[in-house]
Every structure is written in structure tokens, then in C-alpha cells.
Design a protein around this motif. Structure first.
Motif, mmCIF file in Angstrom:
data_model
loop_
_atom_site.group_PDB
_atom_site.id
_atom_site.type_symbol
_atom_site.label_atom_id
_atom_site.label_comp_id
_atom_site.label_asym_id
_atom_site.label_seq_id
_atom_site.Cartn_x
_atom_site.Cartn_y
_atom_site.Cartn_z
ATOM 1 N N ARG A 195 0.307 4.041 1.083
ATOM 2 C CA ARG A 195 0.113 4.866 2.282
ATOM 3 C C ARG A 195 0.802 4.257 3.491
ATOM 4 N NH1 ARG A 195 -5.939 6.173 1.438
ATOM 5 N NH2 ARG A 195 -6.022 3.981 2.044
ATOM 6 N N CYS A 196 0.653 2.919 3.658
ATOM 7 C CA CYS A 196 1.111 2.322 4.921
ATOM 8 C C CYS A 196 2.090 1.169 4.720
ATOM 9 C CB CYS A 196 -0.085 1.833 5.727
ATOM 10 S SG CYS A 196 -0.809 0.332 5.050
ATOM 11 N N CYS A 200 0.861 -1.184 0.000
ATOM 12 C CA CYS A 200 0.000 0.000 0.000
ATOM 13 C C CYS A 200 0.898 1.235 0.000
ATOM 14 C CB CYS A 200 -0.881 -0.038 1.244
ATOM 15 S SG CYS A 200 -1.792 1.495 1.545
ATOM 16 N N CYS A 204 -6.621 -2.403 1.145
ATOM 17 C CA CYS A 204 -5.517 -2.437 2.119
ATOM 18 C C CYS A 204 -6.098 -2.849 3.469
ATOM 19 C CB CYS A 204 -4.847 -1.073 2.224
ATOM 20 S SG CYS A 204 -3.651 -1.048 3.588
ATOM 21 N N CYS A 224 -5.336 0.136 6.117
ATOM 22 C CA CYS A 224 -5.982 1.454 5.927
ATOM 23 C C CYS A 224 -7.499 1.341 5.827
ATOM 24 C CB CYS A 224 -5.505 2.113 4.634
ATOM 25 S SG CYS A 224 -3.775 2.530 4.581
HETATM 26 ZN ZN LIG Z 1 -2.599 0.947 3.596
#
Ligand SMILES: [Zn+2]
Length: 269
Positions: free
Chosen positions: A245-246, A243, A263, A266
Motif C-alpha cells: 500500500r505505502c 508494504c 506496516c 499504515c
Molecule cells: Zn503500509
């Protein structure tokens, strides 16, 4: 299946080639799939519109041509005034007074239907379709009301009723951006607002990128170019990849028969 961004890209590229043209012939060999096309002969093409995943040619004399590309339908334009060869999987050829346009469809699920203007009531998918996400009619409040009632958010989006034109790719992308699990139910007003904004953002960017061409290559722009939004996917077709983002690996599973990517960190349930 072409979703809003792919159909809108197709519309924008076809529009200058079709507007004002007179239909001289519509050549095909399947009257059950391409219905009543004889009514197009001699008519002028006044407008080319899109509603959700449908294209609508507005002709003079009060006729509409509804085109649904379904799984693999698409258009191909000649590079000059005529085709040098027949495109692969051509199913129909629109012969205009000064050029030709080819309709291709490898899997043959797409259809055309010529009707009196706005007589779409029997096409439930059109008559019951929700607002266009990139138009002012996509209001937050009614969307929040609809989302407060959903039992599973992704299938609700795919129904086309809360909003038009969102299919499997853009549902996964919008839910990822809004950090909402695909099976989330009864969304809070805050979550629904995030999703509303995410749909507008994802659809706007995808249209600007000419849509998404996947590994099967079935979608192309009418000039033969691919779309470019596949390079911006954050969830769809990214199973096992981190992901952005994370860093957690994107997961894939089947929800209501559709490959679904999210995800797990998230987008918690
Ligand atoms: Zn994520």
C-alpha cells in the motif's frame, strides 16, 4: 498451525471420501492422544463439519469425533483405492469399508477424541469459541462490543473468543487490511467495523486459495497439493519487504510470543 482456511480446505477435500462410509478399523499406537477410537468401529460417517480449527466427524449412534490438527496435523488421501506406501509421519490410519485415509503429524501435538454428540463442555476451546467468520452468525454489533474492551487486539483475536479460526497468519493479514496496529486497544466502532470486514475478506480469499503453505511445508491439502494463499500475504512472513500500500518495509516483532508482522506506516498505534 493450520487455521480456519487450512482446516476448511481439508474438510472439503475429505468430505466426499468419508461421507456414508463405515469405519472398519482405526490403526494407531497412542491411546492417550487418539482417545476412545475403538468406539468408531462399525459406525457410519454421517457428516464432516468444522468448528474454528477443529474437524468434527459426526457418526451414527450419537458419536462425534473431534480432531484438532494443532501444529502439524493433516490428512493424506490415497491416489487410488489403496496406499502404495505409508505417508511420512503417519500416526493413524482410518480404514473404511472401501478405502483408507491417513492422518499425519510430524510433531505429534494433534489429538482425536470420540465423544457422545455435542458433549464438548470439557474442551474449553470449543465450548467457548466465538462465531464462525464466514457464517451469518458473525454479527457486527457483538464484535464491536468485544473490540471496544480489548487491551491488545491481536492476542484477543487469537483467543478465538471474538471470532473462531483466526490464528497467527490471518490475524496479521486482517489487521494489515484493516490498517490496525496489532497492539491497538479499545477499538472504535469504525475501526472494529473495518476489522470485521477484513476478517471476512481475508478468510474468504484464503479458503478459496486452499489455505497457506509456509516454507516448512507442513500444511498440504489432503491430495498433496500446497495451498496458494501464501502468495497473497501482505504482512505475514514479509519482514523487510515493502508494504504493497505505502512502500514502507514490513516490520516483524514478537507479541505475546508470536511472530507479528505489520506496516509501521499504515498500522500506527
Ligand atoms: Zn503500509
Amino acid at each position: 498451525m493450520p487455521e480456519l482456511p487450512e482446516v476448511e480446505t481439508t474438510r472439503r477435500m475429505l468430505e466426499p471420501r468419508l461421507l456414508g462410509k463405515i469405519v472398519r478399523d482405526v490403526v494407531h499406537s497412542d491411546d492417550s492422544r487418539y482417545r476412545n477410537t475403538v468406539a468408531m468401529l462399525g459406525k457410519q460417517i454421517l457428516k464432516l463439519e468444522r468448528r474454528g480449527k477443529y474437524l468434527i466427524l459426526r457418526l451414527d449412534d450419537g458419536l462425534d469425533v473431534i480432531v484438532h490438527l494443532k501444529m502439524t496435523g493433516g490428512f493424506r488421501l490415497p491416489t487410488e483405492t489403496h496406499f502404495l506406501e505409508v505417508p511420512r509421519f503417519e500416526r493413524l490410519r482410518l480404514v473404511l469399508h472401501d478405502s483408507e485415509v491417513s492422518y499425519v503429524d510430524s510433531r505429534r501435538f494433534g489429538f482425536w477424541e470420540v465423544l457422545p454428540t455435542n458433549q464438548w463442555a470439557h474442551i474449553k476451546a470449543l465450548s467457548e469459541m466465538g462465531p464462525e467468520p464466514l457464517e451469518a452468525g458473525f454479527l457486527l454489533k457483538p464484535f464491536q462490543v468485544a473490540m471496544a474492551k480489548v487491551s491488545k487486539v491481536k492476542p484477543a483475536l487469537l483467543s478465538q473468543k471474538p471470532v473462531a479460526g483466526v490464528g497467527n497468519i490471518y490475524a496479521d493479514e486482517s489487521l494489515w487490511l484493516a490498517k490496525i496496529h496489532p497492539e491497538a486497544k479499545q477499538l472504535s466502532a469504525v475501526a472494529a467495523k473495518r476489522l470485521h470486514s477484513a476478517i471476512i475478506e481475508v478468510m474468504g480469499k484464503a479458503v478459496a486459495a486452499g489455505g497457506s503453505t509456509l516454507s516448512d511445508n507442513s500444511y498440504q491439502q489432503p491430495d498433496g497439493a500446497t495451498g496458494y494463499f501464501q502468495f497473497e500475504h501482505q504482512a505475514y512472513d514479509r519482514a523487510g519487504m515493502p508494504c504493497s500500500r505505502c512502500g514502507a518495509p514490513i516490520e516483524k516483532y514478537f507479541l505475546a510470543g508470536r511472530g507479528t508482522h505489520f506496516c509501521p506506516d499504515c498500522q500506527k498505534r
